[in-house]
Design an enzyme around this catalytic site. Structure first.
Site, PDB file in Angstrom:
ATOM      1  N   HIS A 218       0.740  -1.299  -0.183  1.00 22.72           N
ATOM      2  CA  HIS A 218      -0.033   0.033   0.034  1.00 22.72           C
ATOM      3  C   HIS A 218       0.999   1.336   0.088  1.00 22.72           C
ATOM      4  CE1 HIS A 218      -4.073  -2.050   0.788  1.00 22.72           C
ATOM      5  NE2 HIS A 218      -3.212  -2.964   1.505  1.00 22.72           N
TER       6      HIS A 218
ATOM      7  N   GLU B 181     -10.150 -10.511   6.265  1.00 22.13           N
ATOM      8  CA  GLU B 181      -9.014 -10.006   7.198  1.00 22.13           C
ATOM      9  C   GLU B 181      -9.635  -9.872   8.586  1.00 22.13           C
ATOM     10  OE1 GLU B 181      -5.705  -6.392   7.023  1.00 22.13           O
ATOM     11  OE2 GLU B 181      -7.329  -6.443   5.700  1.00 22.13           O
TER      12      GLU B 181
ATOM     13  N   HIS C 190      -8.979  -7.890  -1.158  1.00 14.86           N
ATOM     14  CA  HIS C 190      -8.975  -8.168   0.203  1.00 14.86           C
ATOM     15  C   HIS C 190     -10.059  -8.886   0.625  1.00 14.86           C
ATOM     16  CE1 HIS C 190      -6.149  -4.952  -0.187  1.00 14.86           C
ATOM     17  NE2 HIS C 190      -5.840  -5.057   0.983  1.00 14.86           N
TER      18      HIS C 190
ATOM     19  N   LYS D 137      -0.302   4.902   1.173  1.00 14.40           N
ATOM     20  CA  LYS D 137      -0.680   5.144   2.614  1.00 14.40           C
ATOM     21  C   LYS D 137       0.752   5.104   3.379  1.00 14.40           C
ATOM     22  CE  LYS D 137      -4.838   2.615   3.273  1.00 14.40           C
ATOM     23  NZ  LYS D 137      -5.206   1.895   1.880  1.00 14.40           N
TER      24      LYS D 137
ATOM     25  N   ASN E  94       1.266  -3.155   4.476  1.00 10.90           N
ATOM     26  CA  ASN E  94       1.440  -1.971   5.139  1.00 10.90           C
ATOM     27  C   ASN E  94       2.890  -1.866   5.353  1.00 10.90           C
ATOM     28  OD1 ASN E  94      -1.419  -2.635   5.108  1.00 10.90           O
ATOM     29  ND2 ASN E  94      -1.604  -0.385   4.890  1.00 10.90           N
TER      30      ASN E  94
END
Length: 455
Positions: free
Chosen positions: A96, A247, A244, A99, A345
């Site tokens: 990501h 999760e 996704h 981000k 991330n």
């Protein structure tokens, strides 16, 4: 490195005595019946590699009786690795970048998933400038490149005006980095977005921009309609899908099962990748087998992101150890379903750590997932398997006539590779050492709004 390695300037040389997992070397090896390998649990073969013109020209497995050919090449320099390990360059298939590296200005105080979403949304509202996104994304790419990565797939927030801006920044970076890294982008929205006219427009843009349709599919009464619409949009445009799903640690969340069932029902012919799939690990054996059977039939690949999920999940019982963060990686591997581990991330509200390093991902996945020896089969999850899924011909394995892109580690065995920092690794691009280092965090201080004292 334990001792410096000297490479000839013309780029033609033999690398001698390199330890490499055999499943990542594409040559036919016929060892003698009485051949004995030390430390068979390490799953490493000993090889000589000839490098020339930026490619691998020859690979010889030590013990095949062909090593005498080396003696006739007196004019070709030899670099003895003394059993140092080589792995093909990494392929990071789930990140990501848009981000990344905002933790310093937008931390996640309680460490929860909800807290991460709220903190990320506040940061996006306060930092809409393209320069901010560009510099942070490029910072992540520079980290990846320095650690030995050749390709990155990133999920990009794609709704509304900010989504348009993020994709414009990504397309600029993809062009700027084209000679160093292969970049792929995935549209990141909640899957109900595809039920709207904006969702169809996004699918058209992915066709124009060479993107992948994706997003987050949450369990609920509308998810089947959302997924059906998503698959229809992708099928009509010949687009791949990267989602996704599941999760969480809720055994009732079975979106992966629904994805596979819908793909089979409509006869979807494109590639499907599902990331996370954590709830699979807390479901009954019967449910797990039913889902994996469908996943196998639908040709779905699974990406596990244990570093981020281990950090975020299980926060409802902080006073005691709780399950979190991993899917049924052993069952997935045993069934022959493509399995990948990736960074997810880095230094943002979802995960305050990470450095876009494929070795760290592999190392931590081995520990978290109890990925026991032989280790070579697990190495493919961070290079060969994602390279195949991303359509990267000539990457992810070592073979004759492919680019000489690989990483030389000081470690000689996996027990050394996974025990000590390999920060002094040597990244080879087109047969030549790069000597790139990860960028300094100070470079982002002004962008983050920090003063000279870092306050």
């Amino acid at each position: 490195m334990s001792s410096p390695l000297a490479f000839p300037s013309d780029g033609h040389y033999w690398l001698k005595n390199a330890h490499i997992p055999p499943n990542l070397v594409k040559i036919q090896v016929n060892f003698p019946e009485n051949c004995q390998f030390p430390r068979p649990w390490e799953d490493l073969g000993l090889y000589h590699l000839e490098i020339a013109d930026g490619k691998i020209k020859n690979i010889i497995a030590v013990g095949q009786g062909e090593e005498s050919d080396l003696v006739t090449h007196d004019d070709v320099p030899r670099v003895d690795l003394s059993k140092r390990m080589i792995l093909p360059c990494f392929v990071d298939m789930h990140t990501h970048l848009d981000k990344g590296h905002i933790w310093g200005r937008s931390p996640n105080g309680d460490g929860t998933f909800a807290g991460a979403i709220a903190s990320t949304q506040r940061d996006a509202a306060n930092h809409q400038q393209p320069e901010d996104v560009y510099r942070r994304m490029e910072f992540g790419l520079r980290c990846s490149y320095a650690h030995g990565t050749v390709a990155v797939r990133t999920h990009l927030e794609s709704a509304g005006q900010r989504g348009q801006m993020v994709w414009e920044v990504f397309r600029q970076l993809r062009q700027t980095w084209a000679d160093r890294l292969t970049l792929q982008g995935v549209a990141m929205v909640i899957t109900d977005y595809y039920l709207t006219p904006e969702g169809e427009k996004l699918a058209d843009q992915m066709t124009e921009w060479g993107g992948i349709l994706g997003g987050v599919a949450y369990a609920g009464p509308q998810v089947e309609a959302q997924l059906t619409r998503l698959f229809s949009l992708a099928q009509a445009r010949n687009l791949a899908i990267d989602l996704h799903v599941d999760e969480n640690g809720d055994r009732r969340s079975r979106v992966l099962h629904q994805v596979a069932a819908i793909a089979l029902k409509i006869g979807f012919t494109g590639q499907i990748v599902c990331g996370h799939c954590c709830s699979l690990d807390v479901q009954s054996p019967q449910q797990v087998q039913q889902t994996l059977d469908l996943v196998k039939q639908a040709n779905i690949a699974i990406i596990s992101l244990p570093l981020c999920n281990l950090y975020l999940q299980g926060r409802d019982r902080p006073q005691e150890p709780a399950w979190r963060g991993i899917t049924k990686v052993h069952g997935i591997q045993a069934q022959g379903i493509p399995l990948v581990f990736a960074s997810d991330n880095c230094r943002d509200p979802f995960f305050p750590f990470g450095d876009h390093d494929g070795l760290e991902v592999l190392n931590q996945s081995v520990r978290i997932g109890q990925l026991d020896p032989p280790y070579g089969r697990w190495c493919a999850t961070v290079n060969h398997t994602p390279a195949q899924l991303m359509g990267l011909a000539g990457h992810g394995c070592l073979a004759v006539d492919v680019p000489a892109d690989f990483v030389i580690f000081p470690a000689r065995y996996f027990s050394e590779l996974f025990s000590r920092s390999q920060g002094d690794r040597l990244v080879m691009r087109r047969g030549k050492p790069t000597h790139h280092r990860p960028p300094e965090y100070q470079e982002l201080d002004n962008l983050m709004g920090f003063g000279a004292m870092g306050s």
